[in-house]
Design an enzyme around this catalytic site. Structure first.
Site, PDB file in Angstrom:
ATOM      1  N   TYR A 194       0.857  -1.192   0.000  1.00  0.00           N
ATOM      2  CA  TYR A 194       0.000   0.000   0.000  1.00  0.00           C
ATOM      3  C   TYR A 194       0.885   1.232   0.000  1.00  0.00           C
ATOM      4  O   TYR A 194       2.070   1.161   0.327  1.00  0.00           O
ATOM      5  CB  TYR A 194      -0.967   0.003   1.193  1.00  0.00           C
ATOM      6  CG  TYR A 194      -0.326   0.279   2.530  1.00  0.00           C
ATOM      7  CD1 TYR A 194       0.009  -0.761   3.384  1.00  0.00           C
ATOM      8  CD2 TYR A 194      -0.066   1.589   2.950  1.00  0.00           C
ATOM      9  CE1 TYR A 194       0.593  -0.515   4.623  1.00  0.00           C
ATOM     10  CE2 TYR A 194       0.504   1.850   4.196  1.00  0.00           C
ATOM     11  CZ  TYR A 194       0.836   0.794   5.025  1.00  0.00           C
ATOM     12  OH  TYR A 194       1.413   1.047   6.240  1.00  0.00           O
ATOM     13  N   CYS A 195       0.304   2.374  -0.367  1.00  0.00           N
ATOM     14  CA  CYS A 195       1.081   3.614  -0.398  1.00  0.00           C
ATOM     15  C   CYS A 195       0.224   4.771   0.112  1.00  0.00           C
ATOM     16  O   CYS A 195      -0.455   4.621   1.114  1.00  0.00           O
ATOM     17  CB  CYS A 195       1.615   3.876  -1.790  1.00  0.00           C
ATOM     18  SG  CYS A 195       0.343   3.863  -3.070  1.00  0.00           S
ATOM     19  N   ARG A 196       0.268   5.921  -0.568  1.00  0.00           N
ATOM     20  CA  ARG A 196      -0.410   7.098  -0.011  1.00  0.00           C
ATOM     21  C   ARG A 196      -1.925   7.087  -0.195  1.00  0.00           C
ATOM     22  O   ARG A 196      -2.639   7.757   0.534  1.00  0.00           O
ATOM     23  CB  ARG A 196       0.167   8.366  -0.649  1.00  0.00           C
ATOM     24  CG  ARG A 196       1.562   8.665  -0.153  1.00  0.00           C
ATOM     25  CD  ARG A 196       2.214   9.773  -0.946  1.00  0.00           C
ATOM     26  NE  ARG A 196       3.508  10.152  -0.401  1.00  0.00           N
ATOM     27  CZ  ARG A 196       4.451  10.793  -1.082  1.00  0.00           C
ATOM     28  NH1 ARG A 196       4.239  11.114  -2.339  1.00  0.00           N
ATOM     29  NH2 ARG A 196       5.599  11.101  -0.516  1.00  0.00           N
TER      30      ARG A 196
END
Lengths: 227, 227
Positions: free
Chosen positions: A178-180
């Site tokens: 996952y990221c931002r």
DNA sequence: ACTATATTCTAATATTCGTTAGAATATTAT
DNA sequence: ATAATATTCTAACGAATATTAGAATATAGT
């Protein structure tokens, strides 16, 4: 009747000016960046791809609408969102936009679904799987954003370090990155890269703004993090 | 890197234009009115206190952002919100504005709290009390809005008819009045009037937008109504 | 005190928005 | 068809916004 009208106008005017504070692509992006962690004007400008002057002007608007606030730390101004509801507003706007705009849905699909990169599990299922070690959850954002706030059981492997740290990831078990948030490309890139290397990799499209608002609504501490 | 930036810009641009659709006092008011019931341009203009031409222009903006849609019915265009999330967006914006704006909080207090007109019970408590007959819940909006959507156990007594229908209300038991929402003056006026007449009257500040969004989130049918 | 750095303020531009007035369109009733 | 009504479209103008450049301010390090 006119007095009543004037008051009503004033009330909606107040709400309107708050919404106006968010009614701009760059400001939405700045808020999403600030949901990751408090950041300096310089960092925000560079991450949003705009000049420092323009970032400063947009941040002033956001400050005026009480959506963000700042403190001086040494020679930089460090901005942050004023309350979790700001993240909630962003999430709501993103969600409504996805429902209402075919173009947006199409663009998002083109990034991810074309290769079935994402996992369909809901938040709780995902976190439970991570807790039981059935999947390896990796946070591919910069280390400082992980330090500020991250999902429980997640391992911090910033994009920059990914190719050098493949040994830390299991080959037979799913790896979920996952990221931002849904508009950030880090996790999609990470998944493409990992699949190329033979990993069973998936993307998780929620980001900090989503957890903050979910966390705030459920009144329970969903995520960990220092500072 | 530039391609990624262009895509991200496009995505936030889409969200931005949706938010921009709501970033105006009159448009917020029009949306709140449409949360009560579908309405014609003429009705909307008169209820929002603006010219038909201006209402039409604002409605065009809202239609462009896919926040409302319209169908011709005879010689009138009847507008309605496109989905419950639109109400949710309005409620979120109103709530965030109340948190962030001292002026707004102050103005709202001046209307209601000065005389302790409102009841502090939460939605479920209130509805349970209404169900058990411990309170009399009255809907003081126009009859057509009641017909479109109303709280269960509520009695429709439009403001216009209030003075003529006092006999229907109990003198010893609490009477709780609600209207279009926290920015609507009907219920406050009703409560002032009823107290003058010796009733034990209170105001309930939530309105249609609030129920629609609560209802949509909880996935349960909170309120009744035909059409 | 002096210099470098980070940020904001001021000014200027092109663009978009809110509002009003007048013309044009679509539907219903006669 | 013609008239009446409801709504939208076009044009116009002042006000507000987004963006850029240049000057000004505040802090840290020397």
């Amino acid at each position: 009747m006119t007095l009543r009208r004037a008051l009503k106008d004033m009330l909606y005017e107040q709400v309107g000016s708050l919404v106006k504070g968010m009614a701009n692509a760059k400001r939405l992006e700045l808020v999403e960046l600030l949901c990751q962690a408090p950041k300096s004007v310089e960092t925000l400008a560079s991450e949003a791809g705009i000049s420092i002057k323009l970032a400063s002007a947009h941040l002033k608007e956001l400050r005026l609408a009480h959506l963000v606030e700042a403190d001086r730390q040494g020679r930089q101004m460090i901005y942050r969102i004023t309350c979790p509801e700001v993240a909630g507003f962003l999430v709501m706007a993103r969600g409504l936009a996805r429902n209402r705009s075919f173009e947006l849905r199409h663009a998002l699909q083109e990034i991810t679904a074309s290769a079935a990169l994402w996992t369909a599990a809901d938040d709780q299922t995902l976190l439970n799987q991570a807790k039981r070690g059935e999947i390896t959850l990796i946070d591919v954002r910069p280390a400082n954003e992980f330090a500020a706030r991250h999902l429980p059981y997640a391992l911090s492997i910033p994009m920059m370090e990914l190719s050098a740290r493949l040994a830390e990831l299991p080959l037979g078990k799913p790896v979920v990155a996952y990221c931002r948030g849904p508009f950030c490309s880090f996790s999609v890139e990470a998944v493409r890269f990992l699949r190329d290397k033979g990993f069973d990799a998936f993307q998780w499209p929620a980001g900090a703004a989503d957890w903050i608002s979910a966390d705030h609504e459920s009144e329970s501490a969903l995520f960990g993090g220092a500072a």
